[in-house]
Scaffold this active site. Structure first.
Site, PDB file in Angstrom:
ATOM      1  N   SER A   1     -11.112   1.430   5.545  1.00 48.80           N
ATOM      2  CA  SER A   1     -10.196   1.410   4.404  1.00 48.80           C
ATOM      3  C   SER A   1      -9.793   0.017   3.943  1.00 48.80           C
ATOM      4  O   SER A   1      -9.295  -0.152   2.839  1.00 48.80           O
ATOM      5  CB  SER A   1      -8.940   2.219   4.729  1.00 48.80           C
ATOM      6  OG  SER A   1      -9.250   3.591   4.767  1.00 48.80           O
TER       7      SER A   1
ATOM      8  N   SER B   1      -9.365   3.242   1.698  1.00 52.25           N
ATOM      9  CA  SER B   1      -8.167   3.731   1.041  1.00 52.25           C
ATOM     10  C   SER B   1      -7.298   2.614   0.453  1.00 52.25           C
ATOM     11  O   SER B   1      -6.365   2.885  -0.306  1.00 52.25           O
ATOM     12  CB  SER B   1      -7.325   4.550   2.025  1.00 52.25           C
ATOM     13  OG  SER B   1      -6.870   3.762   3.119  1.00 52.25           O
TER      14      SER B   1
ATOM     15  N   LYS C   1       0.841  -1.197   0.000  1.00 58.13           N
ATOM     16  CA  LYS C   1       0.000   0.000   0.000  1.00 58.13           C
ATOM     17  C   LYS C   1       0.878   1.251   0.000  1.00 58.13           C
ATOM     18  O   LYS C   1       1.852   1.328   0.763  1.00 58.13           O
ATOM     19  CB  LYS C   1      -0.919  -0.015   1.219  1.00 58.13           C
ATOM     20  CG  LYS C   1      -1.955   1.102   1.225  1.00 58.13           C
ATOM     21  CD  LYS C   1      -2.945   0.951   2.369  1.00 58.13           C
ATOM     22  CE  LYS C   1      -3.964   2.091   2.333  1.00 58.13           C
ATOM     23  NZ  LYS C   1      -4.969   1.975   3.421  1.00 58.13           N
TER      24      LYS C   1
END
Length: 501
Positions: A179, A155, A80
């Site tokens: 997220s 996210s 990520k």
């Protein structure tokens, strides 16, 4: 598509450990898949092909030399983009960090590296992970493999899209207000928000931060367990030690769910708006769980005050982490972040004391609920994956959104409790869009939650449904950018005034 990419991480690691598959072969297949699908979904922000193949070769040498192999030996994985990877561009989706190359790994990346992962690049995120729709000025908008004009969530949206598109079987995300869970629900995969401290998430500004969590996302529950067994455990820089460690994950799943008591909530007792397709998915999952022997009845934790607990705690965390950047270079930051930071700075002592008291009352009600039930079943998201060209939904089921967080309340309320929560696929809507559910257990019952989830997974296998991604035309990047932004997904020059968070 290479058939290797259909396999689970557990299967792939086993093949590499036995010598029937090399890490180089798998890593090359992974890189080839990125080249094929990333023009359609923009899930991967940075690729280090040369470095990845060198790391894969090193993994293969380790096996050929007879060395002990770690749990994730040779597995290619993007990380990520909010997580720092030493020597690799790590931007957090922000122009302020567009050329940032850190010297050190974040803790989760260091643990994955030690577990044998081959780092191949970075998955896309919204700017600084703010909001559950993945777009930013640096890399643009990530879209959904099942419908490439729709949002993949966020996210951890880049990771969710990569998993669904068969780029990789497993990866790490993070979750403050959904997220991990919302993109998992949008993209037909599993995402686990663990209990506090199971995977430490150190903050340089607050060693006692509790709202944000690091966790895995995968197409198979067994891969979530593999991940947790590889990276769980205390960190010396944090005082907290969870009563759960790596060895607790895995083991045999029960034959069924007889004796498991599940409360079902549609609106969290707070009037949370949820669209009809998401409610239909919830009912479908409830029927599956009941057919497996669980007792399912309407019941919910009393979430009174949870909105303030989440909203105020999030605002404090944003102000602590991003306040200096907002104060010094506000033109580099999207308006939603500025709003969240300013909210944190505006909180006074009375509000902070009230927030702590509300959190304490909420925990008392959590304990009361779990004295009667083993799980809470709730919607995975409040609406279907939405048009990727908007910043966030302006209403849900006809109820207007006051801020960019309102459409995420189904996740945020659970974040306020701190409880371990799993997002799981729940089939598809009439529009052939993925829908998901959330299953929430009591504190530090993460391992049991995953064992129960394996029973549900075996009965449904929704995540096996592959998107027909290469049957879609390549979208126009400008057409897919959220309204009020330029073609790269960044607010246009007048967007600050035109866009309310």
């Amino acid at each position: 598509m290479n058939e290797l990419l259909q396999l689970s991480a557990t299967e792939l690691v086993g093949l590499m450990a036995s010598g029937r598959l090399s890490s180089r072969e798998l890593t090359q297949a992974h890189l080839d898949r990125i080249a094929d699908v990333n023009p359609l979904i923009n899930a991967i922000a940075t690729v280090d092909a040369e470095g990845a193949l060198e790391r894969a070769d090193a993994a293969d040498r380790r096996r050929s030399e007879g060395a002990d192999l770690p749990a994730l030996h040779g597995l290619p994985m993007t990380h990520k983009d909010t997580h720092k990877v030493a020597g690799m561009r790590s931007t957090s989706g922000s122009p302020a960090l567009a050329h940032h190359v850190p010297a050190n790994d974040d803790l989760i990346v260091a643990r994955l590296r030690a577990a044998g992962v081959v780092a191949t690049g970075k998955s896309n995120v919204p700017e600084f992970g703010a909001g559950s729709h993945t777009f930013n000025e640096v890399f643009g908008t990530t879209t959904n493999p099942y419908a490439p004009t729709r949002s993949a969530g966020g996210s951890s949206g880049g990771l969710a899209a990569a998993l669904a598109a068969r780029v990789q079987p497993l990866g790490e995300g993070s979750d403050m207000g959904g997220s991990l869970r919302i993109p998992a629900s949008f993209c037909n995969v599993f995402g686990l928000r663990p209990s506090l401290g199971v995977i430490p998430m150190p903050s340089p500004n607050n060693a006692w931060a509790w709202l944000g969590r690091t966790g895995p996302m995968a197409r198979r529950v067994e891969d979530l367990e593999l991940f947790m067994s590889a990276v769980s455990g205390p960190a010396p820089e944090l005082q907290l030690r969870a009563p759960l460690d790596a060895g607790d994950f895995g083991g045999p799943a029960p034959a069924d769910l007889r004796g498991v008591r599940i409360g079902l909530t549609r609106d969290f007792g707070q009037g949370v708006p949820v669209t009809a397709p998401m409610l239909a998915a919830l009912e479908r999952a409830a029927a599956v769980l009941a057919s497996l022997g669980a007792t399912v009845e309407e019941a919910t934790i009393d979430f009174a005050g949870a909105d303030d607990v989440f909203g105020n705690t999030r605002a404090i965390d944003f102000a602590a982490e991003l306040g200096p950047l907002v104060e010094s270079r506000p033109e580099l930051v999207k308006p939603e972040i500025i709003w969240n930071v300013e909210k944190g700075f505006a909180l006074d002592a009375r509000q902070l004391i009230a927030t702590t008291a509300a959190a304490s009352r909420l925990q008392a009600r959590v304990r009361e609920y779990f004295g009667r039930f083993d799980l809470l079943l709730s919607p995975g998201a409040q609406l279907e994956p939405f048009d990727a060209a908007i910043r966030y939904p302006r209403d849900v089921a006809g109820v207007p959104s006051r801020t960019y967080l309102d459409w995420m309340r189904s996740a945020c309320l659970l974040s306020a409790t701190g409880l371990p929560t799993l997002a799981a696929p729940a089939g598809f809507t009439e529009n052939n869009l993925p829908a998901g559910i959330q299953l929430t257990a009591f504190h530090h019952r993460d391992a049991q939650l995953l064992r129960w989830a394996r029973v549900y997974e075996a009965a449904t296998r929704y995540a096996d449904v592959e998107p027909d991604l290469l049957g879609h035309a390549t979208p126009d990047p400008a057409a897919g950018a959220p309204a009020g932004t330029n073609g790269a997904g960044r607010p246009a020059s007048d967007a600050r005034a035109a866009t309310a968070p």
